[in-house]
Scaffold this motif. Structure first.
Motif, mmCIF file in Angstrom:
data_model
loop_
_atom_site.group_PDB
_atom_site.id
_atom_site.type_symbol
_atom_site.label_atom_id
_atom_site.label_comp_id
_atom_site.label_asym_id
_atom_site.label_seq_id
_atom_site.Cartn_x
_atom_site.Cartn_y
_atom_site.Cartn_z
ATOM 1 N N ALA A 214 10.375 5.938 -0.710
ATOM 2 C CA ALA A 214 9.801 5.365 0.520
ATOM 3 C C ALA A 214 9.181 6.470 1.363
ATOM 4 C CB ALA A 214 10.877 4.624 1.302
ATOM 5 N N GLY A 215 9.890 7.604 1.472
ATOM 6 C CA GLY A 215 9.382 8.709 2.296
ATOM 7 C C GLY A 215 8.114 9.304 1.726
ATOM 8 N N LYS A 216 8.042 9.372 0.417
ATOM 9 C CA LYS A 216 6.885 10.039 -0.192
ATOM 10 C C LYS A 216 5.695 9.104 -0.395
ATOM 11 C CE LYS A 216 5.295 13.326 -3.370
ATOM 12 N NZ LYS A 216 5.545 14.352 -4.347
ATOM 13 N N TYR A 217 5.963 7.849 -0.759
ATOM 14 C CA TYR A 217 4.850 7.007 -1.219
ATOM 15 C C TYR A 217 4.556 5.790 -0.356
ATOM 16 C CZ TYR A 217 5.084 9.881 -5.382
ATOM 17 O OH TYR A 217 5.066 10.953 -6.234
ATOM 18 N N ASP A 218 5.385 5.523 0.659
ATOM 19 C CA ASP A 218 5.133 4.333 1.475
ATOM 20 C C ASP A 218 4.541 4.739 2.814
ATOM 21 O OD1 ASP A 218 5.254 1.613 2.334
ATOM 22 O OD2 ASP A 218 7.036 2.137 3.490
ATOM 23 N N THR A 219 3.916 3.776 3.467
ATOM 24 C CA THR A 219 3.291 4.044 4.764
ATOM 25 C C THR A 219 4.295 3.992 5.919
ATOM 26 O OG1 THR A 219 2.731 1.707 4.764
ATOM 27 C CG2 THR A 219 0.996 3.234 4.126
ATOM 28 N N SER B 155 0.826 -1.203 0.000
ATOM 29 C CA SER B 155 0.000 0.000 0.000
ATOM 30 C C SER B 155 0.861 1.255 0.000
ATOM 31 C CB SER B 155 -0.886 0.003 1.236
ATOM 32 O OG SER B 155 -0.079 0.015 2.379
ATOM 33 N N THR B 156 0.308 2.315 -0.568
ATOM 34 C CA THR B 156 1.036 3.577 -0.633
ATOM 35 C C THR B 156 0.176 4.659 -0.012
ATOM 36 O OG1 THR B 156 0.161 3.969 -2.829
ATOM 37 C CG2 THR B 156 2.326 2.959 -2.709
ATOM 38 N N THR B 157 0.837 5.728 0.429
ATOM 39 C CA THR B 157 0.108 6.826 1.061
ATOM 40 C C THR B 157 -0.324 7.859 0.034
ATOM 41 O OG1 THR B 157 2.227 7.846 1.460
ATOM 42 C CG2 THR B 157 1.242 6.671 3.287
ATOM 43 N N ALA B 158 0.373 7.957 -1.078
ATOM 44 C CA ALA B 158 0.088 8.993 -2.076
ATOM 45 C C ALA B 158 0.312 8.396 -3.448
ATOM 46 C CB ALA B 158 1.032 10.170 -1.840
ATOM 47 N N ARG B 159 -0.178 9.090 -4.456
ATOM 48 C CA ARG B 159 0.043 8.649 -5.840
ATOM 49 C C ARG B 159 0.620 9.826 -6.615
ATOM 50 N NH1 ARG B 159 -0.051 3.575 -7.166
ATOM 51 N NH2 ARG B 159 -0.837 4.005 -9.241
ATOM 52 N N PRO B 160 1.557 9.576 -7.528
ATOM 53 C CA PRO B 160 2.052 10.686 -8.340
ATOM 54 C C PRO B 160 0.972 11.141 -9.332
ATOM 55 C CG PRO B 160 3.028 8.606 -9.049
ATOM 56 C CD PRO B 160 2.176 8.293 -7.854
ATOM 57 N N ALA B 161 0.998 12.426 -9.678
ATOM 58 C CA ALA B 161 -0.007 12.962 -10.607
ATOM 59 C C ALA B 161 0.181 12.357 -11.994
ATOM 60 C CB ALA B 161 0.114 14.478 -10.665
#
Ligand SMILES: N[C@@H](CCC(=O)N[C@@H](CS)C(=O)NCC(=O)O)C(=O)O
Length: 205
Positions: free
Chosen positions: A83-88, A2-8
């Motif tokens: 990891a910092g931007k997209y991982d939980t 799972s990821t916290t954010a998605r790139p545009a």
């Protein structure tokens, strides 16, 4: 995973397919389930030293990513960013001791692994000017230690995979291409298999 954010829009990965460092970034993007646009940089043709590429990375090396306004080079630095931007949080622990453990394995990837097994592969692939016996010897010393570490825990920093494992996976997997057999290292081979079983794993082309 799972990821916290998605790139545009898809993350651009400037890469050369035989490069282990490029593969580790591609692998992590895939493990995070992030969309990617692969852009071929031909290292043999010298694309990495052209002015337009040097604007992306002054060192003239792949991999480089572009994620919106963010342009980043260096494979291990890119793993930290993703990891910092997209991982939980699981891939890059925040606990100071665990974070330091991950950093320690980044040093291995950029040092002992790069100047041991990866250098041996460069000699075999492209006649790089290293002493083959010397770099193969370094590889075996490193792998003897890694095998002991992986006898005690399933992943390099403990019970769960982190970016430390991704940073070191590809160059270790490719060691036989440098004439460094992994047969004497059963715990390393089991670790490689565990990484290959992670959802989203992509092999090198
Ligand atoms: N520390 C950098 C090293 C990058 C690097 O050395 N890349 C190699 C390919 S694996 C490269 O671009 N070599 C081209 C050259 O030296 O001209 C990283 O981990 O990304």
């Amino acid at each position: 995973m799972s990821t916290t954010a998605r790139p545009a829009s898809p993350i651009k990965l400037y890469r050369y397919p035989p490069s282990a460092r490029c593969h580790k970034v591609q692998l992590f993007l895939s493990l995070l389930g992030l969309p990617v646009e692969l852009i071929h940089i031909d290292l043999v043709a010298g694309d990495q030293k052209k002015p337009e590429f040097l604007q992306l990375n002054v060192f003239g090396h792949v991999p480089v990513i572009q994620d919106g306004d963010v342009t980043l080079a260096d494979s291990d630095a890119i793993l930290v960013y993703l990891a910092g931007k997209y991982d939980t949080g699981a891939w890059l622990p925040k606990d100071p001791v665990q974070a330091a453990e991950v950093q320690r394995w980044f040093s291995v990837s950029a040092g002992l692994l790069a100047f041991g097994p990866a250098a041996a592969r460069q000699v075999k692939r492209s006649n790089a000017p290293f002493n083959l016996e010397e770099v193969q010897g370094r590889a075996h010393k490193l792998f003897a230690v890694m095998d002991q570490v992986l006898q005690k825990s399933p992943y390099l920093t403990g019970a769960h995979p982190t970016v430390a494992d991704i940073a070191n996976y590809t160059m270790t997997f490719l060691a036989p291409e440098g004439g460094v057999s992994l047969q004497p290292y059963p715990h390393i081979r089991a670790w490689l298999s565990r990484i290959e079983a992670l959802p989203g794993f992509v092999p090198m082309q």
